[in-house]
Design a protein around this motif. Structure first.
Motif, short mmCIF file in Angstrom:
data_model
loop_
_atom_site.label_atom_id
_atom_site.label_comp_id
_atom_site.label_asym_id
_atom_site.label_seq_id
_atom_site.Cartn_x
_atom_site.Cartn_y
_atom_site.Cartn_z
N TRP A 64 10.98 -3.25 1.27
CA TRP A 64 11.35 -2.64 -0.01
C TRP A 64 10.76 -3.44 -1.19
N ALA A 65 10.84 -4.75 -1.14
CA ALA A 65 10.31 -5.57 -2.24
C ALA A 65 8.82 -5.29 -2.45
N ALA A 66 8.07 -5.17 -1.36
CA ALA A 66 6.63 -4.90 -1.47
C ALA A 66 6.37 -3.47 -1.94
N VAL A 67 7.16 -2.51 -1.46
CA VAL A 67 7.02 -1.12 -1.92
C VAL A 67 7.32 -1.03 -3.41
N ALA A 68 8.38 -1.70 -3.84
CA ALA A 68 8.74 -1.69 -5.26
C ALA A 68 7.61 -2.28 -6.10
N ALA A 69 7.06 -3.39 -5.64
CA ALA A 69 5.95 -4.01 -6.37
C ALA A 69 4.75 -3.08 -6.42
N GLY A 70 4.42 -2.45 -5.31
CA GLY A 70 3.26 -1.56 -5.26
C GLY A 70 3.42 -0.29 -6.07
N SER A 71 4.66 0.20 -6.15
CA SER A 71 4.91 1.46 -6.86
C SER A 71 5.27 1.27 -8.33
N GLY A 72 5.64 0.03 -8.68
CA GLY A 72 6.10 -0.22 -10.03
C GLY A 72 7.56 0.14 -10.23
N SER A 73 8.29 0.34 -9.14
CA SER A 73 9.71 0.69 -9.22
C SER A 73 10.53 -0.51 -9.67
N SER A 74 11.49 -0.25 -10.54
CA SER A 74 12.42 -1.30 -10.95
C SER A 74 13.81 -1.09 -10.34
N ALA A 75 13.91 -0.17 -9.39
CA ALA A 75 15.20 0.11 -8.74
C ALA A 75 15.68 -1.11 -7.97
N ARG A 76 16.95 -1.38 -8.10
CA ARG A 76 17.57 -2.45 -7.31
C ARG A 76 18.01 -1.87 -5.98
N ALA A 77 17.80 -2.61 -4.94
CA ALA A 77 18.16 -2.13 -3.60
C ALA A 77 19.65 -2.21 -3.37
N GLU A 78 20.17 -1.16 -2.78
CA GLU A 78 21.53 -1.15 -2.26
C GLU A 78 21.38 -1.60 -0.80
N VAL A 79 21.55 -2.90 -0.56
CA VAL A 79 21.35 -3.47 0.77
C VAL A 79 22.65 -3.30 1.56
N SER A 80 22.52 -2.70 2.74
CA SER A 80 23.70 -2.35 3.52
C SER A 80 23.60 -2.89 4.94
N ARG A 81 24.55 -3.71 5.30
CA ARG A 81 24.64 -4.23 6.68
C ARG A 81 24.88 -3.08 7.65
N SER A 82 25.61 -2.06 7.21
CA SER A 82 25.91 -0.94 8.10
C SER A 82 24.68 -0.09 8.41
N ALA B 69 3.46 5.89 -5.72
CA ALA B 69 3.17 6.05 -7.15
C ALA B 69 2.09 7.10 -7.35
N GLY B 70 1.11 7.11 -6.47
CA GLY B 70 0.01 8.06 -6.57
C GLY B 70 0.41 9.50 -6.38
N VAL B 71 1.48 9.74 -5.61
CA VAL B 71 1.96 11.11 -5.41
C VAL B 71 3.16 11.42 -6.31
N GLY B 72 3.43 10.53 -7.26
CA GLY B 72 4.49 10.77 -8.24
C GLY B 72 5.90 10.58 -7.71
N CYS B 73 6.09 9.66 -6.76
CA CYS B 73 7.40 9.44 -6.14
C CYS B 73 7.84 7.98 -6.29
N VAL B 74 7.99 7.52 -7.51
CA VAL B 74 8.44 6.14 -7.72
C VAL B 74 9.97 6.14 -7.60
N PRO B 75 10.51 5.42 -6.62
CA PRO B 75 11.96 5.43 -6.40
C PRO B 75 12.76 4.86 -7.58
N ALA C 263 0.83 -1.21 0.00
CA ALA C 263 0.00 0.00 0.00
C ALA C 263 0.87 1.26 0.00
N ALA C 264 1.99 1.22 0.70
CA ALA C 264 2.93 2.35 0.70
C ALA C 264 3.46 2.59 -0.70
N GLY C 265 3.77 1.52 -1.41
CA GLY C 265 4.25 1.67 -2.79
C GLY C 265 3.19 2.27 -3.69
N ARG C 266 1.96 1.83 -3.54
CA ARG C 266 0.87 2.40 -4.35
C ARG C 266 0.69 3.89 -4.04
#
Length: 176
Positions: free
Chosen positions: A70-88, A49-55, A43-46
């Motif tokens: 992030w995976a669910a946000v990407a799916a909801g927003s239609g983002s194809s950005a790959r995550a920079e996953v950081s242990r730090s 997208a609705g406010v024009g902020c697809v990462p 829902a956050a991803g949707r």
């Protein structure tokens, strides 16, 4: 330095997670999203997208729940950005998160950070210049529940991101 094009920063606290880990990774870092958490993150991803902020760039803590968020946000927003996953970024201070965001590639226009409280909330509260809409400014003061997003207009290059240097545009807590 002034940005040569509009930039947007989204800070997000991960969605609702289980209280004890059930996945293959143990300990707190292995806690997974609940079904409600998955639905809220999508829902956050949707909403984004609705406010024009697809990462187009994502910085994500290495915790299982932030990666799933992030995976669910990407799916909801239609983002194809790959995550920079950081242990730090797992357990990082607000200052450390800010330093990481300053290293985002210059080409990125809409950046999302998915992390944990209290540090995501602390950073969200320190970034704004106080010039945002009253509703958004009040949203920052209202706490940072799970699946909350703060969206900022960034007038500078990422490397010049500073506390008090951006304007909050929206604060939204996503619920499915």
């Amino acid at each position: 330095m002034t940005a040569d094009r509009p930039r947007t920063l989204v800070l997000m606290r991960h969605a609702k997670a289980e209280s004890t880990p059930s996945g293959p990774i143990g300990g707190d870092i292995g806690r997974r999203l609940t079904p409600t958490g998955h639905a809220d993150a999508e829902a956050a991803g949707r909403w984004l997208a609705g406010v024009g902020c697809v990462p187009d760039h994502a910085v994500v803590s290495a915790a299982e729940r932030t990666q799933q968020t992030w995976a669910a946000v990407a799916a909801g927003s239609g983002s194809s950005a790959r995550a920079e996953v950081s242990r730090s970024m797992y357990g990082a201070s607000a200052d450390s998160i800010l330093e990481s965001l300053r290293l985002v590639p210059d080409a990125a226009e809409v950046v999302i950070f998915v992390g944990h409280n209290p540090d995501t909330e602390v950073l969200a509260g320190s970034l704004g210049d106080g010039a945002g809409p009253d509703e958004a400014e009040a949203g920052l003061a209202g706490g940072f529940p799970t699946a909350t997003l703060a969206v900022y207009d960034v007038p500078t290059a990422w490397e010049d991101l500073t506390p008090g240097g951006v304007t909050v545009r929206h604060v939204h807590t996503a619920r499915a």
